[in-house]
Design an enzyme around this catalytic site. Sequence first.
Site, mmCIF file in Angstrom:
data_model
loop_
_atom_site.group_PDB
_atom_site.id
_atom_site.type_symbol
_atom_site.label_atom_id
_atom_site.label_comp_id
_atom_site.label_asym_id
_atom_site.label_seq_id
_atom_site.Cartn_x
_atom_site.Cartn_y
_atom_site.Cartn_z
ATOM 1 N N HIS A 161 0.831 -1.224 0.000
ATOM 2 C CA HIS A 161 0.000 0.000 0.000
ATOM 3 C C HIS A 161 0.860 1.267 0.000
ATOM 4 O O HIS A 161 0.427 2.304 0.452
ATOM 5 C CB HIS A 161 -0.946 0.050 1.209
ATOM 6 C CG HIS A 161 -1.656 -1.232 1.503
ATOM 7 N ND1 HIS A 161 -2.884 -1.551 0.989
ATOM 8 C CD2 HIS A 161 -1.270 -2.322 2.241
ATOM 9 C CE1 HIS A 161 -3.249 -2.758 1.407
ATOM 10 N NE2 HIS A 161 -2.278 -3.253 2.163
ATOM 11 N N SER A 282 14.587 21.906 -15.885
ATOM 12 C CA SER A 282 13.389 22.704 -16.128
ATOM 13 C C SER A 282 13.812 24.041 -16.706
ATOM 14 O O SER A 282 14.835 24.596 -16.318
ATOM 15 C CB SER A 282 12.637 22.913 -14.814
ATOM 16 O OG SER A 282 11.795 24.039 -14.906
ATOM 17 N N LYS A 288 15.503 21.968 -10.569
ATOM 18 C CA LYS A 288 14.845 20.729 -10.986
ATOM 19 C C LYS A 288 15.752 19.802 -11.784
ATOM 20 O O LYS A 288 16.526 20.224 -12.617
ATOM 21 C CB LYS A 288 13.607 21.048 -11.854
ATOM 22 C CG LYS A 288 12.470 21.704 -11.119
ATOM 23 C CD LYS A 288 11.718 20.780 -10.181
ATOM 24 C CE LYS A 288 10.842 19.767 -10.894
ATOM 25 N NZ LYS A 288 9.712 20.379 -11.591
ATOM 26 N N GLU A 295 9.461 8.725 -16.766
ATOM 27 C CA GLU A 295 8.059 9.083 -16.986
ATOM 28 C C GLU A 295 7.581 8.591 -18.350
ATOM 29 O O GLU A 295 6.458 8.096 -18.504
ATOM 30 C CB GLU A 295 7.872 10.593 -16.886
ATOM 31 C CG GLU A 295 8.115 11.117 -15.474
ATOM 32 C CD GLU A 295 8.265 12.635 -15.477
ATOM 33 O OE1 GLU A 295 7.243 13.319 -15.414
ATOM 34 O OE2 GLU A 295 9.408 13.131 -15.567
#
Length: 463
Positions: A161, A282, A288, A295
């Site tokens: 979980h 970024s 970043k 992804e």
Amino acid sequence: MNDKSSNAMWGGRFAAGPDAIMEAINASIGFDKRLAAQDIQGSRAHAAMLAAQGILTDKDAEAIREGLLTVLSEIEAGTFEFSTALEDIHMNVEARLKELIGEPAGRLHTARSRNDQVALDFRMWVRDQCDAAMEGLRALMQALLAQAEAGADWVMPGFTHLQTAQPVTWGHHMMAYVEMFGRDLSRFRDARVRMNESPLGAAALAGTSFPIDRHMTAETLKFDRPSANSLDAVADRDFALEFLAASSICAMHLSRFAEELVIWSSAQFRFVALSDRFSTGSSIMPQKKNPDAAELIRAKIGRILGTMVALFTVMKGLPLTYSKDMQEDKEQVFDAADNLMLALAAMEGMVRDMTANRANLEAAASSGFSTATDLADWLVRELDLPFREAHHVTGALVALAETKGCDLPDLSLEEMQGVHEAITDGVYDVLGVHNSVASRVSYGGTAPDEVRKQVARWKELLG
Ligand code: ARG
């Protein structure tokens, strides 16, 4: 042959050429040019067989052979002019062959149809992609094995979980993916075995009256045997569906792992650092470092599964045998294969380059009462409590630690005995995360020695 008013290949029956829109919807050359090498290989095998059977003269067969090699070199050199009017790769190749060698080119299509031709070309293409997928998977598994070997005894939290459950080892977690990708590999291997039957010689659908030797072409083209039913040979695309199914399952595994890398590389987790080579920055936020490759791998399942649904839907209601609907099979498989190979290669690179943060992994493993199960097991083993009671006692100790804002090993013996008077200081042995993982020695468990055994087994299997 060059009469533009009707098709060069079947002009005999047609007075007029196709409407421009008809040509646009009908043509597949825009994409099936990717089958050129397979098409020419198949034609060469077919011509050699026709000659061996006395259906073609040796002279014609030789002219065809030479001509096809020229066509192949033109395609490879990028000088070949593909024509939409000629519909597909099969007719583009044959028309060029005719320009090159004249009359014998027209004899190549004896005892053959585009139906068995496309079934053959596509099958050979998919067969190659099974090999490519297996190779990509092997490379990825090697990268995972290297990670597992280096960190066989590094401790990290195991989750259910996405809540801290029990401490596990980094190596164990890496090896979980080796198992998954190993099954993916075996799915491509199995599919390859099943698809390895040659449809060539099924002709349009019924076989042929010419005395062809289908065993000979099957052997030349490295198939295990010719397919045993000519209708089935031209009608089914289950081999492509199996490839897409195996690809979808593999992409799903890749997606889960990619998701973990996204989470693990976040500032909140800091379990791993991904290399600059597989990250992006970024344009606005200088701090970043984004896990874009992970992804995108996470997303690939979307389009790969989409191709499988698309092809199932195309095939599901088709009466036997060939229908033009089936021309829609190729782009789906091309897209799935391209994206799967890319995702596998990107994942391999990312895994090779990534650095696990051992200290952060261990700190995370030590928090969240991750050794509560070890404590309960100790109560069962040492104090002979029934497991349900041990669970209850442990729950009370966790609650106590929670109110005190500490972890289980930080509770004093007096505090522990306040919950159950028979607890002794032997309990502290099982509360440390290293002892916890070392104790999980059951087959397939997370103990470092068990992990090392599995690493050795897979190294041997992968060779
Ligand atoms: N381009 C066609 C395909 O991809 C080749 C087979 C055409 N056969 C036919 N009977 N029209 O399926």
